[in-house]
Design a protein around this motif. Structure first.
Motif, PDB file in Angstrom:
ATOM      1  N   UNK A  62      -2.113  17.566  -4.815  1.00  0.00           N
ATOM      2  CA  UNK A  62      -1.990  16.349  -5.491  1.00  0.00           C
ATOM      3  C   UNK A  62      -2.888  15.076  -4.845  1.00  0.00           C
ATOM      4  N   UNK A  63      -3.265  14.067  -5.775  1.00  0.00           N
ATOM      5  CA  UNK A  63      -3.907  13.026  -5.367  1.00  0.00           C
ATOM      6  C   UNK A  63      -3.080  11.769  -5.276  1.00  0.00           C
ATOM      7  N   UNK A  91      -3.255  23.935 -15.843  1.00  0.00           N
ATOM      8  CA  UNK A  91      -2.163  22.875 -15.312  1.00  0.00           C
ATOM      9  C   UNK A  91      -2.427  22.545 -13.700  1.00  0.00           C
ATOM     10  N   UNK A  92      -2.758  23.527 -12.990  1.00  0.00           N
ATOM     11  CA  UNK A  92      -2.794  23.446 -11.645  1.00  0.00           C
ATOM     12  C   UNK A  92      -4.375  22.709 -11.391  1.00  0.00           C
ATOM     13  N   UNK A  93      -5.279  22.787 -12.299  1.00  0.00           N
ATOM     14  CA  UNK A  93      -6.529  22.133 -11.947  1.00  0.00           C
ATOM     15  C   UNK A  93      -6.496  20.607 -12.232  1.00  0.00           C
ATOM     16  N   UNK A  94      -5.634  20.376 -13.452  1.00  0.00           N
ATOM     17  CA  UNK A  94      -5.638  19.158 -13.754  1.00  0.00           C
ATOM     18  C   UNK A  94      -4.539  18.224 -12.985  1.00  0.00           C
ATOM     19  N   UNK A 150      -6.468  16.854  -9.929  1.00  0.00           N
ATOM     20  CA  UNK A 150      -7.300  15.786 -10.370  1.00  0.00           C
ATOM     21  C   UNK A 150      -6.718  14.619 -10.978  1.00  0.00           C
ATOM     22  N   UNK A 151      -5.466  14.643 -11.149  1.00  0.00           N
ATOM     23  CA  UNK A 151      -4.507  13.580 -11.501  1.00  0.00           C
ATOM     24  C   UNK A 151      -4.580  12.446 -10.573  1.00  0.00           C
TER      25      UNK A 151
END
Length: 488
Positions: A299-300, A327-330, A333-334
Motif C-alpha cells: 500500500x501507498x 485488484x492487487x495491482x491497483x 498503486x492507489x
C-alpha cells in the motif's frame, strides 16, 4: 444527470411547479450556487445560518434552469416542495431506477462503518473503475465524504447513461439514517467496516451503533451481498441478520476464517503496509482461480489500519467481477484520494506533516498516533497536534483522557492539545507521566500556530488530527503548505 423535464422533476419529488413544464434540466444538480453550470438544477437547501433560496436568483443568472425550493421565489422557475433534502432523495431514487432500467448492469456499492468509509470508498472506486464508451470513467466515487441525506443524493444524481458503477458511503447521525439512505440506492453489495464509538452521543451504546449499521442490510436488493469485517465481533455478529434476509455473506479481515484475508503483514519505516492478499476460491472471479489465490500488495497509504480498508475494497471489487490480480495491482498503486486523511507532505525543511484532520473518533485517533510513532521511529521526533473528538456523549472525558495516556505510552515527544473540548487529552498525558515540556494545552488555533512556530524543528514528524468542526484542518493545510512552523 440524465436529462429530465421540469414536469418530471416535479412528479418525482411530489412538488408544485411554477415553471414551464417542458424546461429541460441538462446540467448537474447542485446545492452550492457557485457550482452552477448551464442547464443545472439548483437545490436551495435551507440552513441554520443561510437559506439556499436567497442564492436562487444568482444561480439562475449563472445558468440554472430550475430551482428546487421550499417556497416560491418571484420570477424564478421553481419546483416547490415541503422538504428540499427529502425531495433530493426522491429525485435520486427515481433517476437511479431509470438508470437501472436502461442498463441492468449498473451496480451500486454502499460502504458504512464508524471509521474508514471514505478511504474504502476511494479505494473501491479505483478498483472497479472502467472506461465508458465516451472515453471517461464508468464509475462514480466522489472525492470527500458525501454520505449524508444531501450528499448521497447529489452523488447519485451525477449518474449518466454511461454510468455502470456507483460507489457510495452511508453516514449516520441517528438511528434510521442508514436505512433511509439505503432505501434510496438499493445496493447490490453492502460493506460494513467496523462498529466504533463515533457519534455515540446520539446512539447511546455500541450495540445501538451496530443496529444502525445493520440498517443497510434491509436496503440491499433481494439476494444481495453483505461484506462484513471478520475482525470486528459486532460486525461479524450481523451475519445472521443478513442471511435471514436472504443475502449472501462474505467476510474480510486478518483472522484465518476470513474469505478475503491479509497474511504476513509488515509495516515499513514510512508507515506503509505490505501483505499477501489471500482470496478463497469461492470468492474469486474472472477465471483466475482453482484454489485460494495469494497475491502481493504494497500500500501507498500511510497507516497499518488501512490494511482493513484495503481488504474491504478488494472483497467488494472481486465480488463485482474485477480480477484478483487487477485488484492487487491497483491497490498497490492507489494514492490517497480525499483530503485531510493521513495525507503525508515532506517539506523542504525536513518536517513531515501527516494531516488526518478531516475527522476523529477514539478508534481513528489511536490508529493515527500509532502510525506516526512508527514513522518517527527512534531517530526522529514525533509531534501530535490534537483537537476535540466530538459527539462522544458522556464518555467524552474518559475517551480524551485515554488518548492522552496513549500518547505518552507511544513515546510521542511533543503533544499540543488545542481547544477546551480536547483539554482532557492534555490532562491524561500529564496523569500518565508527561510534563510541561512534552505536553502543552492551548485554547485556540492562533495559540497553536504560535506554539508550533516556536517548537517545530527539522526532522519532526507532525500529526494533525481532530473532528472536522474543531477546525484543525486549517493547521494541516498551513503546515503542509509550509506557511506554519517553519524551522528557524
Amino acid at each position: 444527470m440524465i436529462e429530465l423535464t421540469a414536469s418530471e422533476v416535479a412528479q418525482a419529488t411530489g412538488g408544485r411547479l411554477t415553471a414551464d413544464p417542458g424546461v429541460r434540466v441538462t446540467g448537474p444538480v447542485v446545492a452550492d450556487s457557485r457550482l452552477v453550470e448551464p442547464g443545472a438544477l439548483f437545490a436551495a437547501i435551507p440552513g441554520a445560518r443561510v437559506d439556499g433560496a436567497d442564492f436562487a436568483a444568482g444561480a439562475v443568472a449563472d445558468g440554472a434552469v430550475l430551482v428546487l425550493a421550499a417556497r416560491e421565489i418571484d420570477g424564478l422557475p421553481v419546483v416547490v416542495v415541503d422538504d428540499v433534502a427529502a425531495a433530493l432523495g426522491d429525485l435520486a431514487r427515481v433517476v437511479l431506477e431509470r438508470l437501472r432500467a436502461a442498463n441492468p448492469a449498473v451496480k451500486v456499492f454502499s460502504i458504512t462503518g464508524s471509521a474508514g468509509k471514505t478511504t474504502t470508498k476511494d479505494l473501491l472506486g479505483r478498483l472497479v473503475a472502467g472506461e465508458a464508451a465516451d472515453g471517461g470513467s464508468d464509475t462514480i466515487a466522489p472525492t470527500g465524504s458525501f454520505n449524508s441525506e444531501i450528499g448521497l443524493p447529489l452523488t447519485v444524481l451525477r449518474g449518466t447513461a454511461a454510468t455502470r458503477k456507483l460507489v457510495l458511503e452511508l453516514g449516520a447521525d441517528k438511528p434510521g439514517d442508514i436505512g433511509y439512505l439505503a432505501s434510496i440506492v438499493r445496493p447490490q453489495i453492502a460493506v460494513i467496516l467496523m462498529v466504533g464509538t463515533a457519534h455515540i452521543e446520539f446512539f447511546g451504546s455500541q450495540e445501538a451503533i451496530a443496529d444502525a449499521k445493520a440498517e443497510v442490510l434491509g436496503g440491499l436488493v433481494p439476494g444481495g451481498t453483505a461484506v462484513l469485517n471478520a475482525d470486528d465481533e459486532r460486525v461479524l455478529g450481523l451475519a445472521p441478520r443478513a442471511t435471514a434476509l436472504g443475502h449472501r455473506v462474505v467476510t474480510f479481515g486478518r483472522v484465518p476464517s476470513a474469505d478475503v484475508r491479509a497474511e504476513d503483514v509488515t509495516v515499513d519505516a514510512t508507515g506503509r503496509a505490505s501483505f499477501t492478499l489471500r482470496v478463497r476460491g469461492r470468492v474469486a472471479a474472472a477465471g483466475e482461480v482453482a484454489d485460494d489465490l495469494r497475491l502481493p500488495v504494497s500500500l501507498r497509504l500511510v497507516g497499518e489500519h488501512h490494511v482493513s480498508n484495503a481488504l474491504a475494497a478488494a472483497t467488494a471489487a472481486i465480488l463485482a467481477g474485477t480480477a484478483p490480480s487487477v485488484v492487487a495491482e491497483r491497490l498497490s498503486a492507489a494514492e490517497p484520494g480525499s483530503p485531510h486523511r493521513m495525507a503525508v507532505t515532506e517539506r523542504p525543511d525536513g518536517i513531515t506533516v501527516v494531516d488526518d484532520a478531516y475527522n476523529a473518533n477514539p478508534e481513528s485517533m489511536r490508529a493515527a498516533l500509532r502510525s506516526v510513532a512508527v514513522m518517527a521511529g527512534r531517530t526522529r521526533r514525533s509531534v501530535a497536534v490534537l483537537g476535540e473528538m466530538r459527539e462522544l456523549g458522556e464518555g467524552a472525558r474518559a475517551a480524551h483522557d485515554a488518548i492522552g495516556r496513549l500518547v505518552v505510552r507511544l513515546n510521542i515527544k511533543l503533544l499540543v492539545v488545542v481547544g477546551d473540548g480536547a483539554y482532557h487529552i492534555h490532562e491524561g498525558a500529564m496523569q500518565e507521566g508527561s510534563w510541561g515540556e512534552e505536553t502543552v494545552f492551548v485554547p485556540d488555533l492562533d495559540a497553536a500556530r504560535a506554539e508550533l512556530a516556536e517548537r517545530l524543528r527539522p526532522g519532526d514528524v507532525v500529526l494533525v488530527k481532530a473532528s472536522n468542526g474543531s477546525g484543525l484542518w486549517q493547521l494541516g493545510d498551513e503546515l503542509a503548505a509550509g506557511t506554519l512552523g517553519a524551522a528557524l
